[in-house]
Design a protein around this motif. Structure first.
Motif, PDB file in Angstrom:
ATOM      1  N   ALA A 112       0.791  -1.233   0.201  1.00 31.68           N
ATOM      2  CA  ALA A 112       0.068  -0.034   0.001  1.00 31.68           C
ATOM      3  C   ALA A 112       0.842   1.217   0.161  1.00 31.68           C
ATOM      4  O   ALA A 112       1.945   1.357   0.601  1.00 31.68           O
ATOM      5  N   THR A 113       0.364   2.299  -0.782  1.00 26.26           N
ATOM      6  CA  THR A 113       1.110   3.589  -0.797  1.00 26.26           C
ATOM      7  C   THR A 113       0.941   4.429   0.337  1.00 26.26           C
ATOM      8  O   THR A 113       1.491   5.508   0.475  1.00 26.26           O
ATOM      9  N   GLY A 114      -0.292   4.142   0.893  1.00 25.39           N
ATOM     10  CA  GLY A 114      -0.895   5.088   1.874  1.00 25.39           C
ATOM     11  C   GLY A 114      -1.650   6.464   1.151  1.00 25.39           C
ATOM     12  O   GLY A 114      -2.047   7.330   1.881  1.00 25.39           O
ATOM     13  N   ARG A 115      -1.396   6.459  -0.353  1.00 28.00           N
ATOM     14  CA  ARG A 115      -1.907   7.445  -1.071  1.00 28.00           C
ATOM     15  C   ARG A 115      -3.222   6.979  -1.848  1.00 28.00           C
ATOM     16  O   ARG A 115      -3.416   6.146  -1.596  1.00 28.00           O
ATOM     17  N   PRO A 116      -4.039   8.137  -2.125  1.00 27.54           N
ATOM     18  CA  PRO A 116      -5.347   7.641  -2.900  1.00 27.54           C
ATOM     19  C   PRO A 116      -5.062   6.750  -4.137  1.00 27.54           C
ATOM     20  O   PRO A 116      -3.874   6.905  -4.646  1.00 27.54           O
ATOM     21  N   GLU A 117      -5.988   6.148  -4.445  1.00 32.00           N
ATOM     22  CA  GLU A 117      -5.605   5.356  -5.774  1.00 32.00           C
ATOM     23  C   GLU A 117      -5.700   6.152  -6.935  1.00 32.00           C
ATOM     24  O   GLU A 117      -6.280   7.035  -6.988  1.00 32.00           O
ATOM     25  N   LEU A 118      -4.529   5.775  -7.788  1.00 36.55           N
ATOM     26  CA  LEU A 118      -4.522   6.513  -8.925  1.00 36.55           C
ATOM     27  C   LEU A 118      -5.771   6.935  -9.538  1.00 36.55           C
ATOM     28  O   LEU A 118      -6.063   8.152 -10.001  1.00 36.55           O
ATOM     29  N   THR A 119      -6.348   6.048 -10.190  1.00 33.96           N
ATOM     30  CA  THR A 119      -7.627   6.031 -10.960  1.00 33.96           C
ATOM     31  C   THR A 119      -9.004   6.950 -10.322  1.00 33.96           C
ATOM     32  O   THR A 119      -9.845   7.300 -10.907  1.00 33.96           O
ATOM     33  N   GLU A 120      -8.709   6.736  -8.967  1.00 38.41           N
ATOM     34  CA  GLU A 120      -9.949   7.497  -8.220  1.00 38.41           C
ATOM     35  C   GLU A 120      -9.657   8.832  -7.512  1.00 38.41           C
ATOM     36  O   GLU A 120     -10.530   9.493  -7.043  1.00 38.41           O
ATOM     37  N   ALA A 121      -8.132   9.198  -7.470  1.00 35.85           N
ATOM     38  CA  ALA A 121      -7.825  10.332  -6.994  1.00 35.85           C
ATOM     39  C   ALA A 121      -8.360  11.725  -7.640  1.00 35.85           C
ATOM     40  O   ALA A 121      -8.476  11.815  -8.684  1.00 35.85           O
ATOM     41  N   ALA A 122      -8.607  12.699  -6.667  1.00 37.88           N
ATOM     42  CA  ALA A 122      -9.008  13.954  -7.148  1.00 37.88           C
ATOM     43  C   ALA A 122      -7.933  14.835  -7.622  1.00 37.88           C
ATOM     44  O   ALA A 122      -8.069  15.874  -8.661  1.00 37.88           O
ATOM     45  N   VAL A 123      -6.707  14.533  -7.236  1.00 36.08           N
ATOM     46  CA  VAL A 123      -5.579  15.351  -7.545  1.00 36.08           C
ATOM     47  C   VAL A 123      -4.699  14.096  -7.855  1.00 36.08           C
ATOM     48  O   VAL A 123      -4.283  13.284  -7.069  1.00 36.08           O
ATOM     49  N   VAL A 124      -3.989  14.336  -9.068  1.00 31.02           N
ATOM     50  CA  VAL A 124      -2.883  13.448  -9.472  1.00 31.02           C
ATOM     51  C   VAL A 124      -1.556  14.130  -9.955  1.00 31.02           C
ATOM     52  O   VAL A 124      -1.599  15.166 -10.731  1.00 31.02           O
ATOM     53  N   VAL A 125      -0.485  14.173  -9.002  1.00 26.55           N
ATOM     54  CA  VAL A 125       0.845  14.634  -9.500  1.00 26.55           C
ATOM     55  C   VAL A 125       1.675  13.705  -9.890  1.00 26.55           C
ATOM     56  O   VAL A 125       2.212  12.756  -9.675  1.00 26.55           O
ATOM     57  N   SER A 126       2.356  13.914 -11.294  1.00 25.50           N
ATOM     58  CA  SER A 126       3.048  12.971 -11.972  1.00 25.50           C
ATOM     59  C   SER A 126       4.365  13.530 -12.300  1.00 25.50           C
ATOM     60  O   SER A 126       4.501  14.649 -12.367  1.00 25.50           O
ATOM     61  N   GLY A 127       5.301  12.626 -12.458  1.00 20.39           N
ATOM     62  CA  GLY A 127       6.686  12.989 -12.908  1.00 20.39           C
ATOM     63  C   GLY A 127       6.960  12.128 -14.195  1.00 20.39           C
ATOM     64  O   GLY A 127       6.587  10.920 -14.210  1.00 20.39           O
ATOM     65  N   GLY A 128       7.955  12.525 -15.006  1.00 23.16           N
ATOM     66  CA  GLY A 128       8.376  11.995 -16.169  1.00 23.16           C
ATOM     67  C   GLY A 128      10.152  11.988 -16.121  1.00 23.16           C
ATOM     68  O   GLY A 128      10.573  11.944 -15.095  1.00 23.16           O
ATOM     69  N   ARG A 129      10.464  11.698 -17.336  1.00 19.53           N
ATOM     70  CA  ARG A 129      12.035  11.621 -17.408  1.00 19.53           C
ATOM     71  C   ARG A 129      12.708  12.681 -16.797  1.00 19.53           C
ATOM     72  O   ARG A 129      13.902  12.620 -16.410  1.00 19.53           O
ATOM     73  N   GLY A 130      11.740  13.931 -16.909  1.00 18.78           N
ATOM     74  CA  GLY A 130      12.651  15.235 -16.375  1.00 18.78           C
ATOM     75  C   GLY A 130      12.760  15.112 -14.862  1.00 18.78           C
ATOM     76  O   GLY A 130      13.540  15.982 -14.303  1.00 18.78           O
ATOM     77  N   THR A 131      12.188  14.135 -14.079  1.00 15.60           N
ATOM     78  CA  THR A 131      12.598  14.043 -12.637  1.00 15.60           C
ATOM     79  C   THR A 131      14.030  13.712 -12.609  1.00 15.60           C
ATOM     80  O   THR A 131      14.823  13.773 -11.427  1.00 15.60           O
ATOM     81  N   GLY A 132      14.611  12.966 -13.625  1.00 16.74           N
ATOM     82  CA  GLY A 132      16.040  12.307 -13.412  1.00 16.74           C
ATOM     83  C   GLY A 132      16.000  11.356 -12.597  1.00 16.74           C
ATOM     84  O   GLY A 132      17.068  11.034 -12.193  1.00 16.74           O
ATOM     85  N   GLY A 133      14.995  10.807 -12.183  1.00 18.00           N
ATOM     86  CA  GLY A 133      15.029   9.789 -11.469  1.00 18.00           C
ATOM     87  C   GLY A 133      14.687   9.975  -9.901  1.00 18.00           C
ATOM     88  O   GLY A 133      14.527   9.170  -9.105  1.00 18.00           O
ATOM     89  N   ASP A 134      14.778  11.108  -9.633  1.00 17.60           N
ATOM     90  CA  ASP A 134      14.481  11.570  -8.110  1.00 17.60           C
ATOM     91  C   ASP A 134      12.998  12.042  -8.018  1.00 17.60           C
ATOM     92  O   ASP A 134      12.659  13.253  -8.402  1.00 17.60           O
ATOM     93  N   PHE A 135      12.088  11.056  -7.675  1.00 13.00           N
ATOM     94  CA  PHE A 135      10.707  11.522  -7.275  1.00 13.00           C
ATOM     95  C   PHE A 135      10.522  12.237  -6.015  1.00 13.00           C
ATOM     96  O   PHE A 135       9.223  12.321  -5.736  1.00 13.00           O
ATOM     97  N   GLY A 136      11.637  12.400  -5.256  1.00 15.61           N
ATOM     98  CA  GLY A 136      11.290  12.955  -3.961  1.00 15.61           C
ATOM     99  C   GLY A 136      10.389  14.467  -4.128  1.00 15.61           C
ATOM    100  O   GLY A 136       9.516  14.744  -3.421  1.00 15.61           O
ATOM    101  N   PRO A 137      10.826  15.346  -5.120  1.00 18.36           N
ATOM    102  CA  PRO A 137       9.853  16.677  -5.156  1.00 18.36           C
ATOM    103  C   PRO A 137       8.323  16.449  -5.444  1.00 18.36           C
ATOM    104  O   PRO A 137       7.306  16.942  -5.208  1.00 18.36           O
ATOM    105  N   VAL A 138       8.209  15.373  -6.431  1.00 15.84           N
ATOM    106  CA  VAL A 138       7.003  14.895  -6.802  1.00 15.84           C
ATOM    107  C   VAL A 138       6.210  14.362  -5.610  1.00 15.84           C
ATOM    108  O   VAL A 138       4.985  14.592  -5.467  1.00 15.84           O
ATOM    109  N   ASP A 139       6.672  13.272  -4.894  1.00 12.90           N
ATOM    110  CA  ASP A 139       6.080  12.705  -3.964  1.00 12.90           C
ATOM    111  C   ASP A 139       5.820  13.770  -2.596  1.00 12.90           C
ATOM    112  O   ASP A 139       4.709  13.617  -2.260  1.00 12.90           O
TER     113      ASP A 139
END
Ligand SMILES: Cc1cc2nc3c(=O)[nH]c(=O)nc-3n(C[C@H](O)[C@H](O)[C@H](O)COP(=O)(O)OP(=O)(O)OC[C@H]3O[C@@H](n4cnc5c(N)ncnc54)[C@H](O)[C@@H]3O)c2cc1C
Ligand SMILES: Nc1ncnc2c1ncn2[C@@H]1O[C@H](COP(=O)(O)O)[C@@H](O)[C@H]1O
Lengths: 317, 266
Positions: free
Chosen positions: A190-217
């Motif tokens: 479990a991620t402890g976050r809302p489910e992706l398909t059900e969430a009211a807000v989704v924050v996504s990251g791509g290649r531009g994160t360079g692998g560091d999802f810290g700021p996105v999380d």
């Protein structure tokens, strides 16, 4: 009024929100009956839950002969349940597995099938979003009992008093249906976050994160959001495939979608284009994602996101 | 062993896609190609053949579609399929997934000399709005098991074992042949046709058959037999591009926070 069957979406007997959304839709079409395929121990709790959203009947099908196999036994169980009933429709929450169940059921029942509806009107007219969200299609089933799979977030759950009469149904599953077996299943943590398909807000990251999802999380947590990713981020092994948004990942339609370090390829847009509000942060002013945003920031996500997260925390503060 | 790979010819996703006046996908004057997601199916079929080099294995690519759909078969032959079968019949136009699965079920058998082949391999979904239901429907019609949405495939003898990464869990699923297998884009890059492959493809058999040849009654397929009817197709108005600001010394985050606040997200 004819009955409308709603397949209950649940995890080990805990009813999930799409069930309530489908019950709200079912009430437009006829008299809603919930179909719970699961462990009988959980039947009473499930009945209590769906009764509050207008379910008049709750069919309980013991899943001991169904779990551990693929979709064929589920299709057989629903076929046997449907037999002899005067049904206005059969509604299933849209998921890869449920679409396959619906497909097999449509052939068994000689019914028409509509998948991935984002709305269903009282006369049975469905709305679907196709071609990467660039077209809206209205359709109707013309033959047999309409079988419709409905995407999450397609209707608001509505509380209503239903009789919720529990009826245990015995089904016989053929050996042929049990030919494909689940040998091993490792549940996802479990991620402890809302489910992706059900969430009211989704924050996504791509290649531009360079692998560091810290700021996105961190931003996702400040907004109570789900985290999503582009395929480039998933293919790089930064996140598992379950986070992927797009043509071969999840389709999301939240109130707010934030694309960070994502160029906005057509295959990514296919999974998020119908979001109500779209925001992007990208270094490249010419990134195609900026063609579909309500608000965009040209900048480095590694500075913009932490600053935004800090501001949000301060406002909450 | 006989493997039939199902490949669909679809409008290019990077081009403009639209509907014709009868609400079917407009395929006239629209560039088409082998659905990218079916390339993964061809790749997996070829890998199975390569891994089991001691056995005699024939990989047949099969498509149901208009004249141009032969392009999709040619690509599959160039990649390495041994032969191809094209079901082309005007009566099929406008078929929904249910009717398509009927045509495919009969065509799969015809392509395999009347018998159900050991393995039918499909893509996870058609890129032109398919729902990923055809493989399950086909398995239902053929009365054989399905192991679908594989992210990894392994075969040994008549056993097929796949890994599937579903929402709730990572699963290992197995079944014995004959079966329908569908694969996702997680199975690994599909090969590009080599020059040698392109030359060899020209000599490989590509048979075109119609509904009579596969024994399907024309009244059961096509737009008229569809169990659903599309009442309207509407192009979504393009999204109006909102404000785009350049971040300078933290102004970006402030502007974004103000925007989110104006929309009541924060
Ligand atoms: C059959 C098929 C199916 C596919 N399915 C999907 C799918 O389901 N989902 C999906 O997402 N893709 C899918 N794709 C892939 C898709 O075509 C793109 O390749 C992918 O979406 C690109 O991911 P990206 O935007 O993260 O990477 P890129 O296209 O490389 O973009 C990275 C972006 O990050 C920006 N950036 C870099 N550094 C920073 C920084 N420090 N701060 C801010 N911005 C920065 C860059 O300007 C660039 O715009 C599919 C492709 C195929 C062929
Ligand atoms: N007309 C067709 N011809 C050949 N294969 C098809 C056709 N339609 C669907 N398929 C196969 O079924 C898979 C799933 O399709 P769909 O259910 O339309 O998303 C595709 O990836 C193909 O492998």
């Amino acid at each position: 009024m004819s009955e409308v069957l709603v397949l209950v979406d649940h995890v080990a007997g805990t009813v999930k929100k799409p069930t309530y959304e489908l019950l709200a839709i079912a009430r437009r079409l006829g008299e809603p009956s919930a179909v719970f395929i699961g462990g009988v121990d959980a039947a009473e709790a499930v009945a209590d839950a769906v009764r509050g959203y207008g379910a008049e009947k709750v069919y309980v099908i013991d899943d001991s002969d169904i779990v551990g196999y693929l979709v064929a036994p589920m299709a057989e169980a629903l076929q046997q349940l449907a037999a002899g009933k005067d049904l206005a429709a059969i509604l299933l929450p849209s998921s890869a597995q449920n679409k396959e169940i619906a497909g097999r059921l449509a052939i068994k029942l000689g019914s028409g099938l509509i998948t991935d509806a984002v709305d269903v009107a009282a006369d049975g007219t469905t709305i679907q979003s196709v071609f990467a969200g660039s077209y809206t299609v209205a359709a109707q089933v013309t033959t047999g009992i309409p079988i419709i799979t409905v995407k999450p977030n397609s209707a608001a759950p509505q509380e209503a008093d239903g009789a919720g009469v529990v009826e245990h149904v015995t089904v016989t599953i053929s050996d042929a249906a049990k030919a494909a077996r689940v040998e091993d299943s490792r549940p996802r943590a479990a991620t402890g976050r809302p489910e992706l398909t059900e969430a009211a807000v989704v924050v996504s990251g791509g290649r531009g994160t360079g692998g560091d999802f810290g700021p996105v999380d961190a931003l996702a947590d400040a907004l109570g959001a789900a985290v999503g990713a582009s395929r480039a981020a998933v293919d790089s092994g930064w996140l598992s495939h379950t986070f992927q948004v797009g043509q071969t990942g999840k389709t999301v339609s939240p109130q707010l979608y934030m694309a960070n370090g994502i160029s906005g390829a057509i295959q990514h847009r296919a999974g998020m284009q119908t979001s109500k509000t779209i925001v992007a942060v990208n270094k490249d002013p010419d990134a195609p994602i900026f063609d579909i945003v309500d608000f965009g920031v040209v900048g480095d996500l590694h500075t913009v996101l932490p600053a935004l997260t800090a501001q949000i925390s301060r406002r909450k503060g | 062993m006989n493997i039939v790979v199902l490949v669909k010819y679809v409008p290019d996703v990077t081009g403009e896609r639209r509907f014709a006046s009868d609400h079917t996908v407009d395929r006239d004057g629209v560039d088409g190609l082998l659905s990218e997601l079916d390339e993964y199916a061809v790749e997996q079929a070829l890998q199975i053949k390569e891994q089991r080099e001691d056995e005699e294995i024939t990989v047949t690519a099969l498509t149901v579609g208009p004249e141009d759909a032969a392009d999709a078969l040619r690509k599959a032959l160039q990649m390495g399929a041994d032969r191809a079968v094209h079901v082309e019949d005007e009566a099929v136009a406008g078929s929904d997934a249910i009717a398509t699965s009927l045509v495919l079920a009969e065509a799969v058998k015809t392509a395999n000399g009347g018998a159900v082949p050991d393995l039918v391999v499909a893509g996870m979904a058609s890129t032109d709005g398919g729902a990923g239901v055809v493989p399950a429907m086909l398995a239902e019609r053929l009365g054989i098991p399905q192991v679908t949405l594989a992210s990894q495939v392994e075969t040994s003898g008549t056993q097929v074992r796949i890994r599937r990464d579903s929402d709730a869990a990572t699963e290992v699923i197995s079944a014995s042949m004959p079966l329908v297998l569908s694969v996702t884009d997680q199975t690994g890059e599909a090969r590009y046709p080599s020059f040698k492959g392109i030359m060899a493809a020209k000599k490989k058999p590509l048979d075109t058959v119609d509904l009579d040849d596969i024994g399907v009654d024309a009244s059961l397929v096509g737009l008229g037999a569809s169990r659903t009817t599309v009442t309207s197709t509407t192009a979504r108005p393009p999204r109006t591009v909102g404000e785009i600001v350049k971040d300078e010394d933290g102004t970006g985050a402030a502007a974004l926070a103000a925007f989110l606040a104006s929309k009541k997200f924060i």
